[in-house]
Every structure is written in structure tokens, then in C-alpha cells.
Design a protein around this motif. Sequence first.
Motif, mmCIF file in Angstrom:
data_model
loop_
_atom_site.group_PDB
_atom_site.id
_atom_site.type_symbol
_atom_site.label_atom_id
_atom_site.label_comp_id
_atom_site.label_asym_id
_atom_site.label_seq_id
_atom_site.Cartn_x
_atom_site.Cartn_y
_atom_site.Cartn_z
ATOM 1 N N THR A 1 -33.470 -34.242 14.000
ATOM 2 C CA THR A 1 -34.565 -35.069 13.496
ATOM 3 C C THR A 1 -34.207 -35.638 12.124
ATOM 4 O O THR A 1 -33.221 -35.219 11.506
ATOM 5 N N TYR B 1 -41.382 -35.149 5.918
ATOM 6 C CA TYR B 1 -40.960 -34.441 7.131
ATOM 7 C C TYR B 1 -41.515 -33.016 7.218
ATOM 8 O O TYR B 1 -41.062 -32.226 8.037
ATOM 9 N N LEU C 1 -42.478 -31.769 10.668
ATOM 10 C CA LEU C 1 -41.553 -32.167 11.723
ATOM 11 C C LEU C 1 -40.753 -30.989 12.277
ATOM 12 O O LEU C 1 -40.215 -30.186 11.530
ATOM 13 N N SER D 1 -38.143 -30.117 16.001
ATOM 14 C CA SER D 1 -37.564 -30.635 17.243
ATOM 15 C C SER D 1 -38.531 -30.446 18.409
ATOM 16 O O SER D 1 -38.668 -31.325 19.262
ATOM 17 N N VAL E 1 -41.188 -33.107 18.311
ATOM 18 C CA VAL E 1 -40.626 -34.403 18.714
ATOM 19 C C VAL E 1 -40.505 -34.467 20.232
ATOM 20 O O VAL E 1 -40.894 -35.468 20.855
ATOM 21 N N LEU F 1 -39.233 -40.574 13.477
ATOM 22 C CA LEU F 1 -38.956 -39.149 13.286
ATOM 23 C C LEU F 1 -37.509 -38.760 13.586
ATOM 24 O O LEU F 1 -37.074 -37.671 13.204
ATOM 25 N N VAL F 2 -36.785 -39.628 14.269
ATOM 26 C CA VAL F 2 -35.396 -39.344 14.655
ATOM 27 C C VAL F 2 -34.543 -40.578 14.396
ATOM 28 O O VAL F 2 -35.053 -41.707 14.389
#
Length: 170
Positions: A25, A133, A136, A138, A141, A154-155
Motif C-alpha cells: 500500500t 495512511y 490503511l 492491506s 484495501v 491507497l496503492v
Amino acid sequence: MNAPESEEPPLLRRAVCPGSFDPVTNGHLDIIARASRLYDVVHVAVMINKSKQGLFTVDERIDLLREVTAEYGNVEVESFHGLLVDFCKDRGIPAIVKGLRAVSDFDYELQMAQMNNGLSGVETLFVPTNPTYSFLSSSLVKEVAAWGGDVSHLVPPAVLDALTERLARG
């Protein structure tokens, strides 16, 4: 006065940024980028967990990480299994760099840092996550993307492409 001809090269300052990176990310990249400014070589260690099925294979994660960290010039990406301190010992890495998103991260990461130091003397440096972030992960996401949500902010673009393709295949 001339310098001796057989002068030793300076020791490289090394650190490792470990994780599963499934997928990588912008939060991961923020920590890696910051570590790359502090250390001569940053090893990004992709954890192999045979008991857990990831969205991306370890090789795919390594390829994506190499692509999105290429601009830093001092990042080496590889996989590992077993104890992180053994990975560090094998490569002469004295420091682990970890991002902290919240106080809840600190509780767990502090225990890991103390265990790693007790096992091998490897130090852990905590880097506060950029507030952009702080939420945030993985997992988040993957979940948002699976439901059709927009994760483009976000990535990295290469990861978004891979994520979109993987989820389209079902």
C-alpha cells in the motif's frame, strides 16, 4: 599526507522493513521511502506464511515491490520464512524499521521489538505513519476493492492494476 591504499570501504548502514505486503500500500511505501533516506540499504522482507493463502503469491508481491520501490535505488526486496532475526543475522542487518499507525500497533510491536532484541540484539525503530495512511491496511484495501470500492489513492498504480486484474478473475 596520502591516504593508505588499502583503506577499508565504509560500512553500509542496513535496515529491514518486514511484512506480508499483500498487497503493498501507499502506507508501506511511505515507511520504505523514509527508511531509504536514513539507511544505505533497505531490505524489504516479504514474509512467507505457508498456512495463509494470500491474494498474491510471494513472487508476485516481490515483483510488485521491486517495481514500486525501484526509484529509491537502495531497496532490495526478497522473501523470508522463519524468524526475522535470523534473516537479519544472515545479512548483517542491525535494525528493523516498523511503521506504527495507532497505539494498538505499539502494544504488539513493542513486545516483538523486545523479543527480537533479546534473541539477537537487533534494534527496532518505530516510525509514526503519515496521518494520511493511519487507517490503511492491506486487508482493508483488499476488502474495499473486492466490493468495487475505489482504492486508487491507497496503492501505487502498478498495484492497482494487479489488484483489479486479480479480482476480475475471481
